[in-house]
Design an enzyme around this catalytic site. Sequence first.
Site, PDB file in Angstrom:
ATOM      1  N   GLU A  29     -10.674  -6.388  30.143  1.00 51.20           N
ATOM      2  CA  GLU A  29     -10.357  -7.692  29.534  1.00 51.20           C
ATOM      3  C   GLU A  29      -9.094  -7.489  28.706  1.00 51.20           C
ATOM      4  O   GLU A  29      -9.053  -6.612  27.840  1.00 51.20           O
ATOM      5  CB  GLU A  29     -11.525  -8.186  28.673  1.00 51.20           C
ATOM      6  CG  GLU A  29     -12.880  -8.242  29.401  1.00 51.20           C
ATOM      7  CD  GLU A  29     -12.886  -9.102  30.663  1.00 51.20           C
ATOM      8  OE1 GLU A  29     -12.105 -10.074  30.726  1.00 51.20           O
ATOM      9  OE2 GLU A  29     -13.641  -8.781  31.602  1.00 51.20           O
ATOM     10  N   CYS A  54      -7.376 -11.957  20.947  1.00 53.56           N
ATOM     11  CA  CYS A  54      -6.850 -12.199  22.294  1.00 53.56           C
ATOM     12  C   CYS A  54      -6.854 -13.679  22.609  1.00 53.56           C
ATOM     13  O   CYS A  54      -6.058 -14.151  23.406  1.00 53.56           O
ATOM     14  CB  CYS A  54      -7.689 -11.438  23.300  1.00 53.56           C
ATOM     15  SG  CYS A  54      -9.429 -11.748  23.104  1.00 53.56           S
TER      16      CYS A  54
END
Length: 430
Positions: free
Chosen positions: A181, A215
């Site tokens: 990720e 993020c």
Amino acid sequence: MLSGPRRAEVLAKTMVGQGKTVIQAEIDAAAELIDFFRFNAKYAVELENSQPLSVDVSTNSMVYRGLEGFVAAVSPFNFTAIGGNLAGAPALMGNVVLWKPSDTAVLSSYAVYRILLEAGLPPDVIQFVPADGPVFGDAVTSSEHFCGLNFTGSVPTFKRLWKQVSENLDRYRNFPRLAGECGGKNFHLVHSSADVSSVVNGTLRSAFEYGGQKCSACSRLYAPDSLWPQIKAKLLEEHGKIKVGDPAQDFGTFFSAVIDDKSFARIKKWIEHAKTSSNLTILAGGGCDDSVGYFIEPCIVESKDPKDPIMKEEIFGPVLTVYVYPEKRYKDILELIDTTTPYGLTGAVFAQEKSIIQEARNRLRNAAGNFYINDKSTGAVVAQQPFGGSRISGTNDKPGGPHYVLRWTSPQAIKETHVPLTDWRYAYMQ
Ligand code: NAD
């Protein structure tokens, strides 16, 4: 242990080590990590209960085996919970894990590791290996027993590891599982029917909580010219109230210093770019001061060019860029958002009109793995919004969701027959 007696310890270590405020440490090291552990256990039990059909002549079952070898868990600095999950989920599913924490999150990661051992995890199921990243990467990917990578971090690191794995493919006894990720260039799209207050509060929270080091942080805002004067006035007024400082000294601090000198230098370069580019105007903030810590003021930039690099690349700091579009060009903006960056992590649309929301959902289908309607792009909750993006934002295995545990098992199907075969011929041949 995490939710009770050791809660304060992991929170404090996350605050001190990773520069978080109380609330940011709480939603990460306590809430999210506890949820990961509890929900992964629930999902593993559900998976175990998910069994194939058995019939009169045979009983069939699935055994959810661990992978044959070890899994390398490589975690980022910005979430204590992510490290615990990257190592914890494969271990839960029966794997041996080599966990390399981030250099800048060793304190809290080690506390989580100790807690797992004290809770009864047998020694060496998870091996805690604080190490130089490239050295660790070379070592694990060249071992014949390497069978999986559970990574969260930046795109260049993940690409490098993936290439190393492919170069070593002939050594391995199994095809390794690669889960990664990565970053994002997350958007807030504002339609002229949007509620201005939700836009402003959602954008400030998302762009600047934890200094933009999430993020999912919003880093590009698309505002219609009709609403921009109102949004701008409120954005600047509220921006003036954001306190940056040491959260251990002042609980009213919204965010603290960025993580390290490298990060500070990188973000400062983006602010210099905003200062010197003729397309860009700094509307507020952007001061940088590393005399007592790596402090950067929340910075709001306006861009005349929607394709300026500042609209495309991940900054991972407190920098928000706004592009003001002509209201009647709304449909082109959907196309622009979808094609401006190679990332596809999170995004939000702010609108009151139902048809506009539906259109944004359709047109931006591949632009975000986590899509929000009238809400900010951050704040995914385990089991409520399983998290992850596509395109270069990652393999989108959705940690925090029910399918994640399936990545860390190699199921074996077993058939036990109750009717022995009495003839090798088919019935019609007799
Ligand atoms: P990073 O890529 O610098 O480091 C991640 C990890 O990889 C660290 O443990 C680091 O030591 C290690 N590493 C670095 N080089 C390596 C190499 N050559 N071989 C093996 N390991 C190596 O990322 P970071 O700065 O710690 O984290 C921030 C990044 O993570 C941002 O891009 C952010 O968007 C992303 N992130 C994504 C998610 C998500 O769920 N999508 C969540 C959190 C962070």
